[in-house]
Scaffold this active site. Structure first.
Site, PDB file in Angstrom:
ATOM      1  N   GLY A 154       0.778  -1.220   0.000  1.00 40.37           N
ATOM      2  CA  GLY A 154       0.000   0.000   0.000  1.00 40.37           C
ATOM      3  C   GLY A 154       0.814   1.276   0.000  1.00 40.37           C
ATOM      4  N   PRO A 198       4.711  -4.935  -1.663  1.00 39.93           N
ATOM      5  CG  PRO A 198       6.903  -4.312  -2.187  1.00 39.93           C
ATOM      6  CD  PRO A 198       6.099  -5.246  -1.313  1.00 39.93           C
ATOM      7  N   GLY A 199       3.398  -3.422  -4.588  1.00 38.53           N
ATOM      8  CA  GLY A 199       3.066  -3.639  -5.998  1.00 38.53           C
ATOM      9  C   GLY A 199       3.199  -2.342  -6.757  1.00 38.53           C
ATOM     10  NE  ARG A 200      -0.916   2.444  -5.611  1.00 40.22           N
ATOM     11  CZ  ARG A 200      -2.090   2.519  -6.204  1.00 40.22           C
ATOM     12  NH1 ARG A 200      -2.234   3.228  -7.312  1.00 40.22           N
ATOM     13  NH2 ARG A 200      -3.139   1.906  -5.691  1.00 40.22           N
ATOM     14  NE  ARG A 253      -5.154   3.486 -10.356  1.00 36.90           N
ATOM     15  CZ  ARG A 253      -4.696   4.652  -9.917  1.00 36.90           C
ATOM     16  NH1 ARG A 253      -4.185   5.523 -10.775  1.00 36.90           N
ATOM     17  NH2 ARG A 253      -4.735   4.942  -8.632  1.00 36.90           N
ATOM     18  CE1 TYR A 301      -8.256   4.324  -8.241  1.00 38.34           C
ATOM     19  CE2 TYR A 301      -9.839   2.523  -8.181  1.00 38.34           C
ATOM     20  CZ  TYR A 301      -8.538   2.984  -8.362  1.00 38.34           C
ATOM     21  OH  TYR A 301      -7.544   2.093  -8.664  1.00 38.34           O
ATOM     22  CB  CYS A 340     -19.486   4.616 -26.814  1.00 36.81           C
ATOM     23  SG  CYS A 340     -18.963   4.682 -28.533  1.00 36.81           S
ATOM     24  CD  GLU A 341     -19.921   3.714 -20.936  1.00 39.92           C
ATOM     25  OE1 GLU A 341     -20.516   4.482 -20.152  1.00 39.92           O
ATOM     26  OE2 GLU A 341     -20.394   2.634 -21.337  1.00 39.92           O
ATOM     27  CE1 TYR A 377      -3.520  -3.163  -8.520  1.00 42.04           C
ATOM     28  CE2 TYR A 377      -2.330  -1.170  -7.922  1.00 42.04           C
ATOM     29  CZ  TYR A 377      -2.683  -2.481  -7.651  1.00 42.04           C
ATOM     30  OH  TYR A 377      -2.210  -3.090  -6.529  1.00 42.04           O
TER      31      TYR A 377
END
Length: 434
Positions: A250, A293-295, A332, A336, A363-364, A392
């Site tokens: 995180g 850890p990833g991000r 992303r 959010y 188309c959004e 991500y």
């Protein structure tokens, strides 16, 4: 100018460079949308994380890359070569890690709902650890592990009730969470007694993960204190001293110039000191410590390149600049409102005379890359760069509107190579039946 990291720059042509390479030339050679990754930065981040846990925790731990951030065979190979562990949450991520050369003993199988097929594949592969969210799941693993040829280690995932001060969608440690055993109401401590009685697994320890993109160190320390107290209580109540503590990941990265992330060294020094002090206070042996850890390993090590299309001005309202990607390659912001730094890679030295929204091609109405961006006016064909897209983005990409998933290029020592091929129209339809 939005130069978040030392691997971005401007060359004599006024073009954005990333990892020493002209981004407009990469776009010309490989097409757009294009993920461009910096292998040297990825490896450096792996080493910093590993060195921090080795240095401050006396070598009694393991850094596990959270592969959900970005998973590919090549990425797993890099992480394996840097001697990290890896956590996976599906058969697909497990298969990718194994194909990338990972030692199964360094693989941690996560997931709040592992199917029986996932569990069977993990047992067949002899993964080192399972992190489990319920007694029912643990019982299933225990039953399936009978006669599988080894005794898998299991950790209980704990929901510690820590507010990580991040977006609600990426909080995972609050009491109201789909993950893990709740700590506050005594569920976790009670369940530990049931796990101890399982015969075909080794109850090794506890795990928690409080959320993502966290800059404040105090939530991690509070989580560590709560986990150590739980280890003490399990020993007191059941006479069983657990051997492992997984504090999760995180750790935040810089998406904007205003972001101020802490280093692995600062995090691990404080976490290690807290755990060591509590071991003395509680009369516990120092547990084997894991972080995930990833991000922070891969997030900043990528820039996504787009080709600019038309610009739409709505007098007195706003302006939109369209690009040839969007929520299909980076959902992303739509999910959010994630912030990003956006640059006009083709004209870095020009006056920043455009302020508006960078809009995707799906188309959004919600297909937005970023709002309120100020850059040199994006002429048709300019290359638009979005920084810090390694986590991500590719891993959450889709074929919405039947768009092909973008290619990924990896740069090492100034040399670019194709890392993941761009999907073709045939790839999109290959599983369709008439």
């Amino acid at each position: 100018m939005g130069m978040l990291y030392e691997n971005t720059g401007i060359n004599e042509k006024g073009h954005l460079t990333f990892a020493g390479v002209d981004t407009t030339e990469l776009a010309k050679e490989y097409g757009t949308p294009l993920y461009v990754m910096d292998e040297n930065m990825i490896r450096d981040n792996c080493r910093k994380a590993k060195n921090a846990i080795d240095s401050y925790y006396d070598g009694k731990g393991m850094c596990c890359y959270a592969s959900k951030a970005f998973s590919s065979v090549g990425m797993c190979k890099i992480v394996s070569e840097e001697m990290l562990g890896i956590d996976v949450v599906s058969s697909g991520e497990l298969y990718t890690a194994l194909k990338g050369g990972f030692d199964p003993s360094r693989i941690v199988m996560h997931g709040n709902f592992k199917t029986k097929a996932d569990i069977a594949y993990a047992l067949e592969s002899k993964v080192g650890r399972f992190v489990c969210d319920s007694v029912e799941e643990l019982s299933i693993i225990n039953d399936m592990a009978k006669g599988c040829g080894y005794t898998p280690r299991v950790l209980m995932r704990i929901t510690p009730g820590v507010d990580a001060h991040t977006h609600d969608f990426i909080k995972t440690g609050c009491t109201d969470s789909k993950f893990g055993f709740t700590l506050e109401d005594g569920t976790a401590l009670k369940a530990a007694g049931e796990v101890i009685r399982l015969e075909n697994v080794k109850f090794a320890g506890v795990h928690c993960h409080i959320g993502s993109q966290i800059f404040d160190i105090e939530p991690f320390l509070e989580a560590a204190r709560l986990m150590m107290k739980l280890l003490r209580d399990i020993k007191t109540m059941y006479g069983r001293e657990l051997e492992e503590l997984d504090i999760g990941g995180g750790f935040g990265i810089r998406y904007l110039e205003s972001d101020d992330p802490l280093s692995y060294a600062v995090h691990l020094k404080a976490i290690a000191l807290t755990i060591k002090e509590l071991c003395v206070d509680y009369g516990l042996r120092q547990p084997f410590l894991m972080i995930e850890p990833g991000r922070s390993i891969v997030g900043a090590a990528c820039t996504t390149l787009y080709t600019a299309g038309t610009v739409k001005h709505i007098e007195g309202v706003k302006s939109y600049a369209a690009v040839d990607g969007g929520m299909a390659d980076n959902p992303r912001f739509a999910l959010y409102g994630a912030p990003y730094t956006v640059l006009n890679a083709s004209r870095m030295n020009d006056n920043a005379d455009f302020t508006g929204t960078i809009a995707g091609r799906c188309c959004e109405s919600g297909d937005i890359i970023q709002e309120n961006v100020t850059i040199p006016y994006p002429k048709y064909g300019d290359i638009i760069a979005v920084l810090s897209t390694g986590a991500y983005n590719y891993s959450m990409a889709s074929n919405y509107n039947r768009l092909a998933r973008a290619a990924t290029v990896m740069i090492k020592d100034g040399q670019a190579r194709l890392f993941i091929k761009r999907e073709s129209l045939e790839d999109i339809t290959k599983n369709d039946l008439l």
